[in-house]
Design an enzyme around this catalytic site. Structure first.
Site, short mmCIF file in Angstrom:
data_model
loop_
_atom_site.label_atom_id
_atom_site.label_comp_id
_atom_site.label_asym_id
_atom_site.label_seq_id
_atom_site.Cartn_x
_atom_site.Cartn_y
_atom_site.Cartn_z
CG ASN A 9 -1.73 1.24 1.37
OD1 ASN A 9 -1.78 2.06 0.46
ND2 ASN A 9 -2.39 1.40 2.51
CE LYS A 11 -0.18 3.12 4.82
NZ LYS A 11 -0.11 3.19 6.27
CG HIS A 96 -5.83 1.80 5.15
ND1 HIS A 96 -5.40 2.73 6.06
CD2 HIS A 96 -4.82 0.92 4.99
CE1 HIS A 96 -4.16 2.42 6.43
NE2 HIS A 96 -3.78 1.33 5.79
CD GLU A 98 -2.99 5.38 6.77
OE1 GLU A 98 -2.95 5.47 5.52
OE2 GLU A 98 -2.09 4.81 7.43
CD GLU A 168 -3.39 -2.49 7.20
OE1 GLU A 168 -2.29 -2.73 6.71
OE2 GLU A 168 -4.01 -1.43 6.99
N GLY A 174 2.61 2.17 10.80
CA GLY A 174 3.57 3.26 10.68
C GLY A 174 4.27 3.62 11.97
CB SER A 214 5.29 -1.93 11.98
OG SER A 214 4.92 -0.59 12.24
P1 13P Z 1 3.09 0.26 7.64
O1 13P Z 1 3.57 -1.05 7.06
O2 13P Z 1 3.83 1.44 7.17
O3 13P Z 1 2.95 0.17 9.14
O4 13P Z 1 1.58 0.46 7.09
C1 13P Z 1 0.69 -0.58 7.16
C2 13P Z 1 -0.51 -0.22 6.38
O5 13P Z 1 -1.26 0.67 6.74
C3 13P Z 1 -0.76 -0.93 5.12
O6 13P Z 1 -2.03 -0.69 4.63
#
Ligand code: 13P
Length: 253
Positions: A9, A11, A96, A98, A168, A174, A214
């Protein structure tokens, strides 16, 4: 047998040229490294979807990170499932954390986004996960169950079988703070049990459930070795071709 998937992803990262350049590296590296029963997907910003689909050469599936619940119309700035499909993309992230957090996407909205994505033959990668507060106050099983019930379990069995799930934990995204393999396995087993209660064992056995948060080349092997974890949804590490390929390779080792 359920499919193993490593999905990146990106982002809101990488301009047009940066995206092409990283993706070209990833295609070349992943081509030699993935095993036969494994899929690799990159979920990219909309501007990349068409070009990446052309470069993917059947090696990598392309996904969007969001799609609108309506077919078309006066929704300035939005992108429909039909448009996404027309770029050659095959997948779309739905829900997601976010999107839930910054764009106030509710389970009810996500339920309708999922239906529209399926109508256009996109594979939804449906994300669920609890916040740090919910983990600490012990409400996380209830939170995850509600996300499943309200966002996904309206689907009939045939449609549900076309969905990929991703767990997740928001506190692990992150942050460098990964769920331990045991914590992740515990939740994946919980999710699979809920699927079994709703759709039966055959469906539950066949559902791909990814872990995200992560995930990196150092922890992927242990996470993916858990019996209910079928791969990963990778954020930061998907922006580095070597790291992402090393995570893909984990399934071969
Ligand atoms: P990270 O791997 O940067 O923690 O992000 C995970 C994520 O949100 C994947 O959709």
């Amino acid at each position: 047998m359920r499919k193993k998937i490593v999905a990146g992803n990106w982002k809101m990262n990488l301009d047009y040229n940066e995206g092409i350049s990283l993706f070209s590296e990833i295609v070349n590296m992943v081509r030699d490294e993935r095993s036969g029963d494994q899929s690799v997907v990159i979920c990219a910003p909309f501007i990349h979807l068409n070009s990446l689909s052309q470069l993917a050469a059947g090696v990598i599936g392309i996904g969007a990170q969001n799609s609108h619940q309506q077919e078309s119309g006066a929704f300035t700035g939005e992108v429909s499932a039909k448009m996404i499909k027309s770029t050659g993309a095959t997948h779309v992230l739905v829900g997601h954390s976010e999107r839930r957090q910054y764009f106030a996407e509710t389970d009810q909205l996500l339920a309708s986004k999922t239906v529209t994505a399926l109508q256009h033959n996109l594979t939804p990668i449906f994300c669920i996960g609890e916040t740090l507060d919910e983990r600490n106050n012990g409400s996380y099983y209830q939170v995850l169950e509600t996300q499943l019930n309200d966002g996904l379990f309206h689907l009939d069995e045939a449609d549900f079988r076309r969905v990929v799930l991703a767990y997740e934990p928001v506190w692990a995204i992150g942050t460098g703070l990964t769920a331990t393999p045991e914590q992740a396995q515990d939740i994946h087993a919980f999710i699979r049990a809920k699927i079994e209660a709703k759709y039966g064992m055959a469906v539950s056995d066949d559902t791909t459930i990814l872990y995200g948060g992560s995930c990196n080349p150092s922890n992927a092997a242990q996470l993916f070795a858990q019996k209910d974890i079928d791969g990963g949804l990778i954020g930061g590490a998907s922006l580095k071709s070597r790291d992402f390929t090393d995570i893909v390779k984990t399934f071969n080792s």
